[in-house]
Design a protein around this motif. Structure first.
Motif, short mmCIF file in Angstrom:
data_model
loop_
_atom_site.label_atom_id
_atom_site.label_comp_id
_atom_site.label_asym_id
_atom_site.label_seq_id
_atom_site.Cartn_x
_atom_site.Cartn_y
_atom_site.Cartn_z
N PHE A 1 -8.69 4.94 -5.22
CA PHE A 1 -8.02 4.74 -4.49
C PHE A 1 -7.38 3.51 -3.67
O PHE A 1 -6.43 3.23 -3.87
N ARG A 2 -8.46 2.98 -2.77
CA ARG A 2 -8.62 1.61 -2.39
C ARG A 2 -7.99 0.78 -3.63
O ARG A 2 -7.10 -0.02 -3.39
N GLU A 3 -9.15 0.59 -4.87
CA GLU A 3 -8.63 -0.64 -5.73
C GLU A 3 -7.24 -0.66 -6.11
O GLU A 3 -7.24 -1.26 -6.34
N HIS A 4 -6.60 1.01 -6.19
CA HIS A 4 -5.55 0.82 -6.77
C HIS A 4 -3.62 0.90 -5.63
O HIS A 4 -3.26 1.57 -5.54
N ARG A 5 -4.58 0.46 -4.78
CA ARG A 5 -3.50 0.31 -3.36
C ARG A 5 -3.13 1.41 -2.49
O ARG A 5 -1.51 1.75 -2.81
N ILE A 6 -4.05 2.76 -2.89
CA ILE A 6 -3.33 4.30 -2.39
C ILE A 6 -3.68 4.62 -1.30
O ILE A 6 -4.87 4.93 -1.02
N VAL B 1 0.59 -1.69 -0.26
CA VAL B 1 0.06 -0.07 -0.07
C VAL B 1 1.06 1.23 0.22
O VAL B 1 1.15 1.39 1.19
N PHE B 2 0.76 2.87 -0.91
CA PHE B 2 1.09 3.01 -1.04
C PHE B 2 0.35 4.52 -0.63
O PHE B 2 -0.48 5.33 -0.84
N ARG B 3 1.53 4.90 0.60
CA ARG B 3 0.85 6.68 1.27
C ARG B 3 1.58 7.63 0.73
O ARG B 3 2.66 8.53 0.36
N VAL B 4 0.07 8.90 -0.39
CA VAL B 4 0.16 9.76 -1.07
C VAL B 4 -0.25 11.09 -0.49
O VAL B 4 -1.87 10.94 0.08
N ALA B 5 0.43 12.57 -0.76
CA ALA B 5 -0.25 13.53 0.63
C ALA B 5 -0.51 13.56 -1.00
O ALA B 5 -0.23 14.25 -1.80
N PHE B 6 -1.97 14.09 -0.97
CA PHE B 6 -2.42 14.99 -2.02
C PHE B 6 -2.24 16.40 -1.47
O PHE B 6 -3.38 17.06 0.05
N VAL B 7 -1.72 17.52 -1.68
CA VAL B 7 -1.51 18.55 -1.02
C VAL B 7 -2.51 20.29 -1.68
O VAL B 7 -1.83 19.73 -3.59
N LEU C 1 -2.25 7.86 -9.76
CA LEU C 1 -1.87 6.65 -10.39
C LEU C 1 -0.21 6.87 -11.33
O LEU C 1 0.76 5.97 -10.83
N ALA C 2 0.01 8.36 -11.73
CA ALA C 2 1.38 8.74 -12.07
C ALA C 2 2.55 8.46 -11.01
O ALA C 2 3.64 8.03 -11.10
N ALA C 3 2.38 8.78 -9.58
CA ALA C 3 2.67 8.76 -8.35
C ALA C 3 3.65 7.53 -8.35
O ALA C 3 4.48 6.59 -7.83
N ILE C 4 2.64 6.15 -7.89
CA ILE C 4 3.04 5.11 -7.58
C ILE C 4 3.35 4.69 -9.14
O ILE C 4 4.26 4.01 -8.58
#
Length: 339
Positions: A88-93, A59-65, A309-312
């Motif tokens: 986001f849950r579907e894509h492991r975010i 699972v990837f932790r992504v901050a939206f700022v 998606l680009a981030a992961i």
């Protein structure tokens, strides 16, 4: 995530420049200072090894700022981030949301200490030198940054996801010229913030088309336009007072509904072409009522999804193969306002 020079400097109580000198084995550095740097580096390495975090987590932790500024558009973006939780849950975010006062150098620097613990960041930046430095710090810490809606192309960001804002401005300029035909007069360009790169790009593209193809129109810029309805009313009153030959208004950011209402109340709406950005329930109605001539829009939620998606993809080392579609600018007129 490797220990960065800034993290080592903070742990050792020295400057980043001193860390650089120690790592280059500069003999001019005092032995006790060099020892503190080496101890700090070893400690940070031990701490990271003890965490046991895999190189590619499940699972990837992504901050939206988003910047902490008054903007209906950014409020819309914030809402769409919240509504994207299932995607986001579907894509492991695992998303987290922040508003940061990027106009403050101190707050931006303080936020970098929190942001560095995430796997990646998605952000709409303001154009300040310390925001570029903020992105550089994260890049040095192997935290990819994806910019959305507004870009900082000279920074160390990993990718930009959003429409081509200069092309959007050129499209608005072409439509303005076509609507006005051979009329002669002034067109005002209203921008909400000179620190948002997207608005600068739109203004540039718009002015290019007018100067290239519509020499009958003179354009004037009104930067740092207040996007609330009251501010829009005052701005329009000032425009009408300063430019008796005003024939068009282009709003590069928010405030288009307030501008339309102010022009209607002034009795001047019929002779002035009005073009802006952002399709909402209010602007749809104003298009249908001919209070606005053209609205340019973008797929906000799609851009939020693609940026995540680009981030992961960067975290998974899928470089050069992001498979992210280029978002298009949509054009809405009275006839397709409710399409």
């Amino acid at each position: 995530m490797p220990a960065t020079r800034m993290m080592i400097a903070r742990r050792a109580g020295v400057s980043v420049a001193t860390v650089d000198r120690v790592l280059r084995d500069d003999q001019a550095v005092r032995p006790e200072t060099a020892e503190r740097v080496h101890v700090a580096l070893a400690t940070l390495r031990d701490e990271r090894a003890s965490r046991g975090r895999p190189a590619k987590p499940s699972v990837f932790r992504v901050a939206f700022v988003l910047p902490q500024i008054n903007s209906r558009f950014l409020d819309h973006v914030e809402r769409d981030i919240a509504l994207s939780a299932s995607f986001f849950r579907e894509h492991r975010i695992t998303p987290s949301f922040y508003r940061c006062d990027f106009a403050s150098q101190r707050e931006t620097a303080a936020f970098s200490e929190e942001a560095i613990d995430y796997d990646a960041l998605v952000m709409a930046p303001l154009d300040y030198p310390w925001v570029e430095r903020f992105i550089e710090v994260l890049d040095e810490a192997s935290v990819p940054v994806v910019t959305v809606f507004s870009d900082l192309p000279g920074s160390g960001r990993a990718a930009y996801v959003g429409v081509d804002n200069r092309m959007a401005g050129r499209t608005a300029g072409l439509l303005m010229g076509r609507f006005l035909c051979t009329r002669i007069g002034t067109v005002a360009v209203l921008s909400g913030s000179s620190r948002l790169h997207d608005q600068l790009e739109r203004r540039t593209g718009f002015s290019q088309v007018l100067e290239e193809d519509f020499r009958n129109l003179r354009w004037t810029a009104e930067p740092d336009f207040t996007e609330d309805d009251d501010g829009a009313g005052l701005a329009v009153q000032g425009l009408l007072a300063r430019h008796e030959d005003l024939v068009g208004v282009y709003a590069t950011g928010g405030g288009i509904s307030g501008i339309a209402s102010a022009l209607h109340e002034s009795g001047e709406r019929a002779r002035i072409v009005l073009i802006g950005h952002g399709l909402t329930a209010e602007t749809r109605a104003q298009l249908a009522e001919r209070a606005i001539d053209v609205i340019l829009d973008q797929d906000v939620r799609g851009i939020v999804h693609w940026a995540g998606l680009a981030a992961i993809n960067f975290l998974n080392d899928v470089r050069g193969a992001l498979a992210i579609p280029a978002p298009e600018t949509r054009i809405y007129l009275r006839e397709n306002a409710h399409a």
